[in-house]
Design a protein around this motif. Structure first.
Motif, short mmCIF file in Angstrom:
data_model
loop_
_atom_site.label_atom_id
_atom_site.label_comp_id
_atom_site.label_asym_id
_atom_site.label_seq_id
_atom_site.Cartn_x
_atom_site.Cartn_y
_atom_site.Cartn_z
N UNK A 1 0.58 -1.05 0.19
CA UNK A 1 -0.03 -0.12 0.50
C UNK A 1 1.18 1.72 -0.27
N UNK A 2 1.07 1.83 -1.59
CA UNK A 2 2.20 3.27 -1.05
C UNK A 2 1.31 4.50 -0.40
N UNK A 3 2.54 5.40 -0.47
CA UNK A 3 1.67 6.71 0.63
C UNK A 3 0.43 6.61 -0.35
N UNK A 4 -0.73 7.20 0.21
CA UNK A 4 -1.94 8.40 0.17
C UNK A 4 -2.74 7.44 1.36
N UNK A 5 -4.85 7.64 0.88
CA UNK A 5 -5.05 7.99 2.07
C UNK A 5 -6.12 6.36 1.12
N UNK A 6 -6.77 5.79 1.99
CA UNK A 6 -7.00 4.57 0.78
C UNK A 6 -8.60 4.08 2.05
N UNK A 7 -9.56 4.71 1.10
CA UNK A 7 -10.80 4.13 2.17
C UNK A 7 -11.36 3.08 1.79
N UNK A 8 -11.89 1.93 2.72
CA UNK A 8 -12.90 0.69 1.93
C UNK A 8 -13.34 0.49 2.86
N UNK A 9 -14.98 0.68 1.86
CA UNK A 9 -16.17 0.12 2.30
C UNK A 9 -16.24 -1.10 2.67
N UNK A 10 -15.72 -1.92 3.47
CA UNK A 10 -15.20 -3.43 3.36
C UNK A 10 -14.31 -3.80 4.39
N UNK A 11 -13.98 -4.73 4.70
CA UNK A 11 -12.85 -5.21 4.81
C UNK A 11 -11.73 -5.80 4.43
N UNK A 12 -10.26 -5.74 4.90
CA UNK A 12 -9.53 -6.74 4.54
C UNK A 12 -9.43 -8.42 4.96
N UNK A 13 -9.57 -9.00 4.36
CA UNK A 13 -9.53 -10.55 4.82
C UNK A 13 -7.87 -10.31 3.61
N UNK A 14 -7.32 -11.42 4.97
CA UNK A 14 -5.73 -11.89 4.69
C UNK A 14 -6.04 -13.07 4.67
N UNK A 15 -5.17 -13.68 3.32
CA UNK A 15 -4.73 -15.18 3.27
C UNK A 15 -3.89 -15.76 3.63
#
Length: 456
Positions: A84-98
């Motif tokens: 994830x590079x520099x910036x502001x990242x909005x997510x409408x949902x979760x991050x599910x790691x694998x």
């Protein structure tokens, strides 16, 4: 850099370099065996940049699909880093790691989440205050994964205050509902908390995972517990900055976990900095997994409640906990061990040394066995085999040391050695305690007796 500065800060308090005479029976050798087993995961040298999958760091674009696709591609390729590079990242949902995925958040990058709970469906298996159930997904979640990590110098922002404001007038599951379900053995498929009743999820949860690394990131503004590994093993947590002041914002909660290292972290939290748990009441006994083999060292803690806590959900048991070289600022208690007559469970073989505390409100050391009982049970917890040494506290505004067991199950076999509390309103309170030894303990400038007389 942050970890180096923290280590220097702790050393300046005379903690890291303090010389103490070890006693042959203190049990610290087990710590070295634990550390030898804890090995952080490694990852293939492959990068998957979320911007290559359509992410935009402008704070407005929904980046949920881009993060999902980058993680899927990394996993399918056999692993690597999702960057994830520099910036502001909005997510409408979760991050599910694998499995085999390292979520790497670069300096200057912030990942934040939409507040509306409907974005965190479908339900996932979780443990909420010690009871297994199906609830809304945590912001970052993994289940059954091997070799996973969150690294970098960026920030994960849970946007918890916005979620809590949004849900202020919505129906809630209620604290007693999961507790009742666990106590009554309600089948798992019926323990579902969806839109008509909700429970605040932890911010980051690893469920039934192994080989975990969380390193360097800043975690802030959680809806509930911040970092919550459950039924997992081989966990390394280092160099985190956790700042989250909402209600019930524990910093790190190892929950029925084995082989855990927490080091060089800084905590600014609305509840306990670190709270070790293993399930609640009958549901904790049913799962039957202790938290064990945990090393906590070189941390800075400034929290509204305890620095290091064990409980109150400890029904599966806790054993082999080692705490050393930590600095705590204004906390309720430095070392807090709590349960009640609903819990049962055994907490044993706990060691702490070289702990410096500026101010405590409820005791440098506090054992409590009547913490927020629910059903008036008759399952007294067991606390035994503690050695707590080289402790320093500037001010205790209440008791210096509180040790309160239950008359049917006294606190047993506790040694407090080489401890100084410069000032305290009251020196100690002991009730229903056996084989408690004070060795070179000074409270308010007076040397405490080796065997203090318990209160009645």
């Amino acid at each position: 850099m942050r970890a180096t500065l923290l280590l220097r800060f702790v050393a300046s308090a005379g903690l890291v370099l303090a010389a103490a005479t070890a006693h042959a029976d203190d049990g610290w050798a087990l710590r070295d065996e634990i550390l030898a087993r804890i090995v952080p995961p490694s990852f293939p040298d492959r990068d998957f940049r979320v911007t290559d999958f359509g992410a935009h760091g402008n704070g407005r674009h929904d980046n949920f699909p881009a993060f999902r696709d980058a993680i899927a591609a990394c996993h399918a390729a056999g692993g690597g880093r999702v960057v994830v590079p520099r910036g502001w990242y909005l997510l409408n949902g979760p991050i599910h790691l694998a499995s085999h995925v390292n979520l790497h958040i670069e300096a200057g990058a912030t990942v934040t989440f939409a507040p509306e709970p409907e974005h965190y469906l479908p339900l996932v298996l979780t443990r909420w205050e010690g009871t297994m159930l199906y609830g809304h997904s945590p912001r970052v979640y993994a289940r059954g994964a091997t070799d996973i990590a969150i690294t970098g110098e960026g920030t994960i922002d849970g946007n918890g205050r916005a979620t809590l404001a949004y849900m202020k007038d919505k129906p809630r599951g209620g604290n007693g509902t999961p507790r009742r379900m666990g106590a009554e053995g309600v089948p798992m498929e019926e323990r579902r908390f969806e839109t008509e009743r909700w429970l605040r999820p932890s911010m980051i949860q690893f469920m039934e995972c192994q080989n975990i690394l969380v390193d360097g990131v800043t975690l802030r503004d959680s809806t509930f517990w911040v970092l919550h590994p459950v039924l997992s093993r081989n966990i390394t947590v280092r160099g985190l900055h956790i700042e989250s002041w909402n209600s019930n914002n524990d910093g790190i909660d190892p929950d029925s976990c084995t082989d855990v290292l927490i080091e060089h972290c800084e905590f600014r939290t609305g509840d306990d900095a670190i709270a070790i748990k293993s399930g609640r009441d009958q549901d904790g006994w049913r799962v039957g997994r202790p938290s064990e083999n945990i090393v906590i060292r070189h941390n800075l803690m400034g929290s509204r409640h305890a620095g290091v806590c064990i409980g109150s959900e400890m029904s599966g048991g806790v054993r082999n906990v080692f705490i050393e070289d930590c600095r705590m600022e204004s906390v309720s208690s430095a070392l807090y061990f709590k349960a009640n007559l609903d819990r049962g469970g055994v907490v044993e073989h706990v060691r702490a040394r070289r702990i410096h505390v500026d101010k405590v409100r409820s005791g440098l050391v506090w054992f409590e066995t009547d913490y927020h009982g629910w059903r008036g049970g008759d399952f007294p917890p067991t606390f035994r085999d503690y050695v707590l040494e080289d402790l320093h506290c500037v001010e205790a505004t209440g008791y210096g040391i509180q040790i309160e067991g239950d008359r049917t199950s006294p606190i047993r076999d506790v040694v407090v050695r080489r401890a100084t509390i410069e000032s305290a309103r009251e020196p100690w309170l002991l009730r229903h305690a056996e084989n408690i030894r004070f060795e070179e303990v000074s409270i308010g400038g007076e040397l405490a007796p080796t065997l203090p007389t318990p209160s009645t």
